[in-house]
Scaffold this active site. Structure first.
Site, PDB file in Angstrom:
ATOM      1  CG  HIS A 221     -31.146 -23.625  19.571  1.00 37.87           C
ATOM      2  ND1 HIS A 221     -30.102 -24.144  18.844  1.00 37.87           N
ATOM      3  CD2 HIS A 221     -30.658 -22.511  20.160  1.00 37.87           C
ATOM      4  CE1 HIS A 221     -29.040 -23.375  18.989  1.00 37.87           C
ATOM      5  NE2 HIS A 221     -29.343 -22.385  19.792  1.00 37.87           N
TER       6      HIS A 221
ATOM      7  CG  ASP B 261     -28.994 -26.729  16.811  1.00 41.29           C
ATOM      8  OD1 ASP B 261     -28.011 -26.405  17.475  1.00 41.29           O
ATOM      9  OD2 ASP B 261     -30.091 -26.135  16.897  1.00 41.29           O
TER      10      ASP B 261
HETATM   11  P1  NAX Z   1     -25.468  -9.723  20.464  1.00 35.69           P
HETATM   12  O1  NAX Z   1     -25.484  -9.485  21.926  1.00 35.69           O
HETATM   13  O2  NAX Z   1     -24.225  -9.472  19.670  1.00 35.69           O
HETATM   14  O3  NAX Z   1     -26.621  -8.853  19.795  1.00 35.69           O
HETATM   15  C1  NAX Z   1     -27.913  -8.828  20.287  1.00 35.69           C
HETATM   16  C2  NAX Z   1     -28.485  -7.490  19.892  1.00 35.69           C
HETATM   17  O4  NAX Z   1     -29.867  -7.512  20.251  1.00 35.69           O
HETATM   18  C3  NAX Z   1     -27.829  -6.312  20.628  1.00 35.69           C
HETATM   19  O5  NAX Z   1     -27.418  -5.353  19.658  1.00 35.69           O
HETATM   20  C4  NAX Z   1     -28.947  -5.789  21.530  1.00 35.69           C
HETATM   21  O6  NAX Z   1     -28.904  -4.381  21.671  1.00 35.69           O
HETATM   22  C5  NAX Z   1     -30.180  -6.239  20.738  1.00 35.69           C
HETATM   23  N1  NAX Z   1     -31.392  -6.356  21.548  1.00 35.69           N
HETATM   24  C6  NAX Z   1     -31.537  -6.760  22.841  1.00 35.69           C
HETATM   25  N2  NAX Z   1     -32.817  -6.692  23.212  1.00 35.69           N
HETATM   26  C7  NAX Z   1     -33.502  -6.262  22.127  1.00 35.69           C
HETATM   27  C8  NAX Z   1     -34.871  -5.973  21.902  1.00 35.69           C
HETATM   28  N3  NAX Z   1     -35.775  -6.106  22.877  1.00 35.69           N
HETATM   29  N4  NAX Z   1     -35.237  -5.538  20.679  1.00 35.69           N
HETATM   30  C9  NAX Z   1     -34.326  -5.356  19.702  1.00 35.69           C
HETATM   31  N5  NAX Z   1     -33.012  -5.603  19.869  1.00 35.69           N
HETATM   32  C10 NAX Z   1     -32.605  -6.050  21.072  1.00 35.69           C
HETATM   33  O7  NAX Z   1     -25.981 -11.217  20.255  1.00 35.69           O
HETATM   34  P2  NAX Z   1     -25.854 -12.142  18.972  1.00 35.69           P
HETATM   35  O8  NAX Z   1     -24.576 -12.885  19.036  1.00 35.69           O
HETATM   36  O9  NAX Z   1     -26.169 -11.367  17.762  1.00 35.69           O
HETATM   37  O10 NAX Z   1     -26.994 -13.232  19.295  1.00 35.69           O
HETATM   38  C11 NAX Z   1     -28.358 -12.890  19.278  1.00 35.69           C
HETATM   39  C12 NAX Z   1     -29.202 -14.037  19.818  1.00 35.69           C
HETATM   40  O11 NAX Z   1     -29.053 -15.189  19.012  1.00 35.69           O
HETATM   41  C13 NAX Z   1     -28.829 -14.463  21.236  1.00 35.69           C
HETATM   42  O12 NAX Z   1     -30.026 -14.645  21.969  1.00 35.69           O
HETATM   43  C14 NAX Z   1     -28.170 -15.805  21.022  1.00 35.69           C
HETATM   44  O13 NAX Z   1     -28.266 -16.625  22.155  1.00 35.69           O
HETATM   45  C15 NAX Z   1     -28.954 -16.318  19.866  1.00 35.69           C
HETATM   46  N6  NAX Z   1     -28.380 -17.439  19.107  1.00 35.69           N
HETATM   47  C16 NAX Z   1     -29.227 -18.359  18.617  1.00 35.69           C
HETATM   48  C17 NAX Z   1     -28.804 -19.414  17.863  1.00 35.69           C
HETATM   49  C18 NAX Z   1     -29.753 -20.437  17.322  1.00 35.69           C
HETATM   50  O14 NAX Z   1     -29.287 -21.390  16.716  1.00 35.69           O
HETATM   51  N7  NAX Z   1     -31.068 -20.319  17.493  1.00 35.69           N
HETATM   52  C19 NAX Z   1     -27.351 -19.620  17.593  1.00 35.69           C
HETATM   53  C20 NAX Z   1     -26.540 -18.383  17.771  1.00 35.69           C
HETATM   54  C21 NAX Z   1     -26.947 -17.514  18.926  1.00 35.69           C
HETATM   55  O15 NAX Z   1     -26.394 -18.063  20.090  1.00 35.69           O
END
Ligand code: NAX
Length: 330
Positions: free
Chosen positions: A187, A159
């Site tokens: 966030h 952000d």
């Molecule tokens: P993806 O869905 O591409 O990847 C997430 C991965 O996490 C998947 O491979 C899934 O199998 C794995 N996963 C799910 N539960 C798990 C667990 N209990 N233990 C280990 N792995 C697990 O998502 P991606 O685009 O990589 O985003 C990941 C996270 O970042 C999401 O929650 C998203 O909302 C968050 N974000 C946060 C941001 C921030 O500024 N704080 C910005 C970007 C993003 O939106």
């Protein structure tokens, strides 16, 4: 040769993981002479894809990369870790209420907090990226018995970077000339990118950009809604810029902050700064002193406009905490 630093990454086979791991392995976090170990954590369905990611890491033959451990076991994944980057979480699906999402993801972070406490190195620091990241970080910290709460962070740097980019584009300056930009609060769409204290080329933003209506309106809205705009344009949520912001956050927490500046990251509020309630993870202006110590920058002016925005985003964090109170041990 220095001893390696161990970095654990959850959600390692996801899209942020894919944009993050190769940069960590090439030295982006700790510099070109610091070896790293990677412990990559996925849930079982993600393990086949993670295997492919590990094959690609092998094929890069990174000079700094020592050991790579792919696992779905939290104890193994956090063993000896110095930095835990918690990226994995369950995305919000159609029809899911915010409280449902908080509950589902909250349960992930109780287990991860416990596993970090049990297995990590004594100097472990944890950065939560997976959303809702502030409250996930709170749950994680609350369940990591014996690990000091000042070692937990939630990411608002994306952000901050988005806000700097918007101010640079509006003023014609380069984004590296924009300093003192604090994201306050959550966030989420209530976050407050504080333009009132930001500077461009050392001058107050309000001296450089005279369009106050834009600053109070479209600027804030654009930063708040940037994630949704990326999804609309790309058909997928921010990944490379999120990975980049995670790297920026760690770099800023490891290296002293340039004099007079600050960076944004959500930290555990002890109730003594800016009237922000105790016991939530709130983004504030942070200054890193040395590797491992940081402080909230005091004395940043908060005018009535800013106070209203900060109150709104802190109010949302308090509601989120209420929704997951069962996951937070007293
Ligand atoms: P993806 O869905 O591409 O990847 C997430 C991965 O996490 C998947 O491979 C899934 O199998 C794995 N996963 C799910 N539960 C798990 C667990 N209990 N233990 C280990 N792995 C697990 O998502 P991606 O685009 O990589 O985003 C990941 C996270 O970042 C999401 O929650 C998203 O909302 C968050 N974000 C946060 C941001 C921030 O500024 N704080 C910005 C970007 C993003 O939106």
């Amino acid at each position: 040769m220095k001893a390696p630093i161990t970095v654990s990454v959850t959600g390692a086979a996801g899209q942020i993981g894919y944009a993050l791991l190769f940069r960590i392995a090439s030295g982006a976090l700790f510099g070109p002479d610091q070896p790293v170990n990677l412990r990559l954590i996925e849930i079982e369905p993600g393990m086949p894809a993670l295997k492919g990611v590990v094959m690609e890491l092998d094929d890069c033959a990174f000079p700094l990369l020592r050991e790579v451990v792919p696992t779905s076991d939290l104890n193994e994944g956090f063993r000896g870790t110095n930095w835990a980057l918690l990226v994995g979480s369950v995305p919000r699906k159609a029809g899911m209420e915010r409280a449902d999402l908080l509950g589902i993801n909250g349960k992930i972070f109780t287990g991860q907090g416990q596993a970090i406490a049990k297995n990590a190195a004594s100097d472990v620091r944890t950065l939560v990226v997976g959303n809702p990241c502030n409250t996930n970080a709170l749950i994680c910290a609350a369940n990591a018995d014996g690990v000091s709460k000042d070692r937990f962070f939630a990411m608002t740097r994306l952000d901050e970077n988005r806000a700097k980019s918007q101010l640079a584009q509006k003023s014609g300056a380069h984004h590296s000339d924009v300093t003192n930009l604090c994201i306050w609060g959550n966030h989420s769409a209530t976050q407050y990118p504080d333009f009132t204290n930001a500077k461009i080329g050392g001058k107050p933003v309000t001296d450089v950009i005279s369009d106050e209506e834009w600053l109070k309106g479209d600027f804030i809205k654009t930063v708040q809604q940037r994630g949704a705009a990326i999804i609309a344009a790309r058909g997928a949520s921010s990944a490379a810029s999120a990975a980049n912001a995670a790297i920026d956050t760690v770099v800023s927490l490891v290296n002293p902050t340039p004099a007079g500046d600050w960076h944004s990251v959500a930290v555990y509020s002890d109730g003594s700064h800016y009237g922000i309630a105790k016991g939530i993870m709130a983004s504030m202006p942070i200054r890193t002193l040395t590797n491992g110590t940081w402080e909230v920058v005091e004395g940043v002016p908060v005018n009535d406009f800013s106070q209203g925005k900060i109150d709104a985003t802190i109010g949302e964090l308090l509601e989120e905490r209420e929704a997951v109170k069962d996951l937070i041990p007293a």
